[in-house]
Design a protein around this motif. Structure first.
Motif, mmCIF file in Angstrom:
data_model
loop_
_atom_site.group_PDB
_atom_site.id
_atom_site.type_symbol
_atom_site.label_atom_id
_atom_site.label_comp_id
_atom_site.label_asym_id
_atom_site.label_seq_id
_atom_site.Cartn_x
_atom_site.Cartn_y
_atom_site.Cartn_z
ATOM 1 N N PHE A 83 1.936 -50.756 -40.926
ATOM 2 C CA PHE A 83 2.707 -49.561 -41.224
ATOM 3 C C PHE A 83 3.066 -49.611 -42.695
ATOM 4 N N TYR A 84 2.849 -48.502 -43.413
ATOM 5 C CA TYR A 84 3.004 -48.519 -44.867
ATOM 6 C C TYR A 84 3.972 -47.449 -45.374
ATOM 7 N N VAL A 85 4.507 -47.733 -46.564
ATOM 8 C CA VAL A 85 5.332 -46.785 -47.301
ATOM 9 C C VAL A 85 4.692 -46.597 -48.674
ATOM 10 N N ASP A 86 4.621 -45.353 -49.115
ATOM 11 C CA ASP A 86 4.103 -45.015 -50.441
ATOM 12 C C ASP A 86 5.283 -45.056 -51.416
ATOM 13 N N GLN A 87 5.377 -46.133 -52.186
ATOM 14 C CA GLN A 87 6.499 -46.303 -53.105
ATOM 15 C C GLN A 87 6.447 -45.317 -54.272
ATOM 16 N N THR A 88 5.259 -44.912 -54.684
ATOM 17 C CA THR A 88 5.143 -43.943 -55.780
ATOM 18 C C THR A 88 5.731 -42.604 -55.347
ATOM 19 N N LEU A 89 5.319 -42.115 -54.201
ATOM 20 C CA LEU A 89 5.846 -40.854 -53.677
ATOM 21 C C LEU A 89 7.332 -40.979 -53.346
ATOM 22 N N SER A 90 7.744 -42.135 -52.861
ATOM 23 C CA SER A 90 9.146 -42.348 -52.478
ATOM 24 C C SER A 90 10.112 -42.107 -53.633
ATOM 25 N N GLN A 91 9.649 -42.290 -54.853
ATOM 26 C CA GLN A 91 10.506 -42.076 -56.015
ATOM 27 C C GLN A 91 10.903 -40.603 -56.174
ATOM 28 N N ASN A 92 10.169 -39.703 -55.513
ATOM 29 C CA ASN A 92 10.401 -38.267 -55.655
ATOM 30 C C ASN A 92 10.963 -37.627 -54.383
ATOM 31 N N ILE A 93 11.641 -38.421 -53.577
ATOM 32 C CA ILE A 93 12.157 -37.948 -52.293
ATOM 33 C C ILE A 93 13.674 -37.844 -52.351
ATOM 34 N N GLY A 94 14.209 -36.782 -51.799
ATOM 35 C CA GLY A 94 15.648 -36.611 -51.659
ATOM 36 C C GLY A 94 16.004 -36.383 -50.205
ATOM 37 N N HIS A 95 17.194 -36.798 -49.816
ATOM 38 C CA HIS A 95 17.677 -36.634 -48.445
ATOM 39 C C HIS A 95 18.950 -35.792 -48.514
ATOM 40 N N ILE A 96 18.888 -34.590 -48.007
ATOM 41 C CA ILE A 96 19.965 -33.625 -48.179
ATOM 42 C C ILE A 96 21.089 -33.863 -47.167
ATOM 43 N N GLY A 97 22.294 -33.995 -47.701
ATOM 44 C CA GLY A 97 23.499 -34.124 -46.894
ATOM 45 C C GLY A 97 24.607 -33.369 -47.602
ATOM 46 N N GLU A 98 25.737 -34.026 -47.814
ATOM 47 C CA GLU A 98 26.810 -33.416 -48.597
ATOM 48 C C GLU A 98 26.316 -33.137 -50.012
ATOM 49 N N PHE A 99 25.342 -33.918 -50.440
ATOM 50 C CA PHE A 99 24.615 -33.748 -51.692
ATOM 51 C C PHE A 99 23.254 -34.376 -51.455
ATOM 52 N N VAL A 100 22.412 -34.455 -52.450
ATOM 53 C CA VAL A 100 21.092 -35.046 -52.273
ATOM 54 C C VAL A 100 21.168 -36.548 -52.544
ATOM 55 N N TYR A 101 20.895 -37.330 -51.530
ATOM 56 C CA TYR A 101 20.899 -38.786 -51.627
ATOM 57 C C TYR A 101 19.548 -39.231 -52.171
ATOM 58 N N THR A 102 19.569 -40.149 -53.147
ATOM 59 C CA THR A 102 18.343 -40.590 -53.808
ATOM 60 C C THR A 102 18.320 -42.112 -53.944
ATOM 61 N N HIS A 103 17.170 -42.626 -54.369
ATOM 62 C CA HIS A 103 17.051 -44.064 -54.609
ATOM 63 C C HIS A 103 17.891 -44.510 -55.800
ATOM 64 N N ASP A 104 18.115 -43.614 -56.760
ATOM 65 C CA ASP A 104 18.990 -43.974 -57.880
ATOM 66 C C ASP A 104 20.382 -44.340 -57.367
ATOM 67 N N MET A 105 20.871 -43.587 -56.392
ATOM 68 C CA MET A 105 22.177 -43.885 -55.793
ATOM 69 C C MET A 105 22.139 -45.228 -55.065
ATOM 70 N N ALA A 106 21.056 -45.456 -54.305
ATOM 71 C CA ALA A 106 20.923 -46.710 -53.557
ATOM 72 C C ALA A 106 20.911 -47.904 -54.501
ATOM 73 N N ASN A 107 20.160 -47.785 -55.588
ATOM 74 C CA ASN A 107 20.071 -48.892 -56.541
ATOM 75 C C ASN A 107 21.399 -49.127 -57.256
ATOM 76 N N ALA A 108 22.120 -48.064 -57.574
ATOM 77 C CA ALA A 108 23.433 -48.211 -58.211
ATOM 78 C C ALA A 108 24.420 -48.879 -57.250
ATOM 79 N N ALA A 109 24.417 -48.461 -55.988
ATOM 80 C CA ALA A 109 25.315 -49.065 -54.996
ATOM 81 C C ALA A 109 24.989 -50.544 -54.807
ATOM 82 N N LYS A 110 23.706 -50.886 -54.796
ATOM 83 C CA LYS A 110 23.300 -52.287 -54.658
ATOM 84 C C LYS A 110 23.820 -53.105 -55.841
ATOM 85 N N THR A 111 23.696 -52.592 -57.049
ATOM 86 C CA THR A 111 24.158 -53.288 -58.248
ATOM 87 C C THR A 111 25.667 -53.519 -58.192
ATOM 88 N N ILE A 112 26.410 -52.508 -57.793
ATOM 89 C CA ILE A 112 27.867 -52.631 -57.676
ATOM 90 C C ILE A 112 28.237 -53.671 -56.633
#
Length: 177
Positions: free
Chosen positions: A138-167
């Motif tokens: 089972f595979y994930v396309d990491q290149t395409l994943s960089q351009n994906i947003g998940h809509i909720g109260e706002f658009v959740y992105t990998h930039d948010m995930a990486n910032a939260a991980k760093t914190i």
């Protein structure tokens, strides 16, 4: 159960139409218009994207389980190409219909998770585990994943995930020993 029922209906409709592939796309996903051709062009039985969960930590939905690392698959600017994963969310995925010939029913189930059986294993994790038990990768396309947003109260992105991980890592490092 409603989610699993809907997934079974979509599968059965694709089966009735003699479809070669089944495309999964949640209504709360943002993705480029050429996402499906990109996924199909990998010529893999199952390929999806990694996207941020709709939580403040925005953890990735993809999970790897390897000899060197087990945990969330982090998508960063420098990560590209296909990565084999243990499981991933169904938010945006393409699978070859022939995979269903290799696994037994039920395909999609919310199953109690060990050790307490209080929390449920989601249907996407259940499905991915069945595929892996049948010997399918089972595979994930990491290149395409960089351009994906998940809509909720706002658009959740990998930039948010990486910032939260760093914190979080900084908080752990600052804990007194």
């Amino acid at each position: 159960e409603i989610i699993c029922d809907g997934m079974c209906i979509l599968y059965s409709k694709a089966f009735e139409m003699n479809a070669t592939h089944l495309i999964w796309a949640d209504s709360d996903m943002l993705f480029p218009p050429d996402a499906f051709p990109q996924l199909l062009n990998h010529n893999k039985p199952v390929v999806g994207v990694n996207y941020a969960q709709k939580t403040m930590e925005a953890r990735p939905t993809a999970f790897v389980d390897g000899d060197e690392y087990t945990g969330p698959l982090w998508t960063k600017d420098e990560t590209n190409g296909l990565v084999e994963v243990a499981h991933c969310g169904f938010g945006l995925m393409v699978n070859d219909m022939r995979i269903f010939e290799t696994i037994d029913l039920p395909y999609f189930v919310f199953e109690p998770a060990a050790p307490t059986n209080v929390i449920q294993m989601a249907e996407d994790v259940y499905f991915c585990r069945k595929l892996r038990q049948a010997g399918l990768n089972f595979y994930v396309d990491q290149t395409l994943s960089q351009n994906i947003g998940h809509i909720g109260e706002f658009v959740y992105t990998h930039d948010m995930a990486n910032a939260a991980k760093t914190i979080k890592l900084k908080q752990y490092r600052d804990l007194p020993l």
